[in-house]
Scaffold this motif. Sequence first.
Motif, PDB file in Angstrom:
ATOM      1  N   MET A   1       0.799  -1.202   0.507  1.00  0.00           N
ATOM      2  CA  MET A   1       0.106   0.056  -0.050  1.00  0.00           C
ATOM      3  C   MET A   1       0.728   1.352  -0.345  1.00  0.00           C
ATOM      4  O   MET A   1       0.867   1.861  -0.861  1.00  0.00           O
ATOM      5  CB  MET A   1      -0.547   0.096   1.029  1.00  0.00           C
ATOM      6  CG  MET A   1      -2.474  -0.777   1.325  1.00  0.00           C
ATOM      7  SD  MET A   1      -3.132  -1.082   2.463  1.00  0.00           S
ATOM      8  CE  MET A   1      -2.839   0.455   3.006  1.00  0.00           C
ATOM      9  N   TRP A   2       2.031   1.239   1.116  1.00  0.00           N
ATOM     10  CA  TRP A   2       2.784   1.954   1.538  1.00  0.00           C
ATOM     11  C   TRP A   2       3.560   2.208  -0.349  1.00  0.00           C
ATOM     12  O   TRP A   2       3.414   3.552  -1.128  1.00  0.00           O
ATOM     13  CB  TRP A   2       3.502   2.276   2.631  1.00  0.00           C
ATOM     14  CG  TRP A   2       4.851   3.084   2.005  1.00  0.00           C
ATOM     15  CD1 TRP A   2       4.381   4.539   2.902  1.00  0.00           C
ATOM     16  CD2 TRP A   2       5.910   3.315   1.422  1.00  0.00           C
ATOM     17  NE1 TRP A   2       5.935   5.375   2.918  1.00  0.00           N
ATOM     18  CE2 TRP A   2       6.617   4.786   2.225  1.00  0.00           C
ATOM     19  CE3 TRP A   2       6.751   2.561   0.877  1.00  0.00           C
ATOM     20  CZ2 TRP A   2       7.938   5.306   1.690  1.00  0.00           C
ATOM     21  CZ3 TRP A   2       8.054   3.141   0.564  1.00  0.00           C
ATOM     22  CH2 TRP A   2       9.204   4.551   0.739  1.00  0.00           C
TER      23      TRP A   2
ATOM     24  N   MET B   1       0.715   4.340  -3.136  1.00  0.00           N
ATOM     25  CA  MET B   1       0.895   5.289  -2.843  1.00  0.00           C
ATOM     26  C   MET B   1       2.045   6.711  -2.975  1.00  0.00           C
ATOM     27  O   MET B   1       1.623   7.221  -3.341  1.00  0.00           O
ATOM     28  CB  MET B   1       0.150   5.943  -1.339  1.00  0.00           C
ATOM     29  CG  MET B   1      -0.880   4.857  -0.903  1.00  0.00           C
ATOM     30  SD  MET B   1      -1.230   4.904   0.648  1.00  0.00           S
ATOM     31  CE  MET B   1      -0.980   6.481   1.364  1.00  0.00           C
ATOM     32  N   MET B   2       3.006   6.430  -3.320  1.00  0.00           N
ATOM     33  CA  MET B   2       4.255   6.610  -3.088  1.00  0.00           C
ATOM     34  C   MET B   2       4.389   7.140  -4.610  1.00  0.00           C
ATOM     35  O   MET B   2       5.274   8.057  -5.573  1.00  0.00           O
ATOM     36  CB  MET B   2       5.270   6.300  -2.129  1.00  0.00           C
ATOM     37  CG  MET B   2       5.545   6.495  -1.403  1.00  0.00           C
ATOM     38  SD  MET B   2       4.711   7.967  -0.192  1.00  0.00           S
ATOM     39  CE  MET B   2       5.946   9.131  -0.455  1.00  0.00           C
TER      40      MET B   2
ATOM     41  N   ARG C   1       2.637   5.218  -7.548  1.00  0.00           N
ATOM     42  CA  ARG C   1       1.937   3.891  -7.769  1.00  0.00           C
ATOM     43  C   ARG C   1       1.911   2.870  -8.988  1.00  0.00           C
ATOM     44  O   ARG C   1       1.171   2.996 -10.201  1.00  0.00           O
ATOM     45  CB  ARG C   1       0.887   5.773  -9.243  1.00  0.00           C
ATOM     46  CG  ARG C   1       0.869   6.370  -8.126  1.00  0.00           C
ATOM     47  CD  ARG C   1      -1.121   6.546  -8.010  1.00  0.00           C
ATOM     48  NE  ARG C   1      -1.082   7.581  -6.905  1.00  0.00           N
ATOM     49  CZ  ARG C   1      -2.041   7.476  -6.261  1.00  0.00           C
ATOM     50  NH1 ARG C   1      -1.998   6.716  -5.739  1.00  0.00           N
ATOM     51  NH2 ARG C   1      -2.423   8.618  -5.664  1.00  0.00           N
TER      52      ARG C   1
END
Length: 162
Positions: A121-122, A125-126, A128
């Motif tokens: 997830m991280w 988010m950072m 794509r």
Amino acid sequence: MQGNFIVYGLVGALAIALLVAAFTDIRRRQIDNWLTAAIALGAPAYWWAAGLPLWPDVATMVGVALLAFVVLAGLFALKLMGGGDVKLLSALALWLAPMSFVKLLVIMSLIGGVLTILMAMWHFMMTRRRDAKIPYGVAIAAAGLITLAPVLEAGWRSMTGA
């Protein structure tokens, strides 16, 4: 094993090695061969200090380690697991009774699942992108420390008189 400072020292050294493995896996996404070799080569000293008989205890641990290596090497060949992770788990199997190793695998899977979800997830988010590299050595080390905790606690109690 009660009061055997050599056993507690060896298990303490194993705990430190697991922390080093986790740290290097986070930092470089690599677990060094010298570290997994040291863990594997420390096992016979542990067997001796703990007074484990060659048959069936040591033989069973070696058999479980070989089985773990074969299965995990298959996962490595399928690109589902890193080589350092395979070697670290196989070396850890030399230190643990079979049921303790199964406990380690279950705990590792749970921690690894959470770690994978959070890191993916991280990373997404950072960047794509969906190509996160997960430092699974962290899950292996955490599970190893949790599995070894009773021995480490007993050693601490015997040293401090608590």
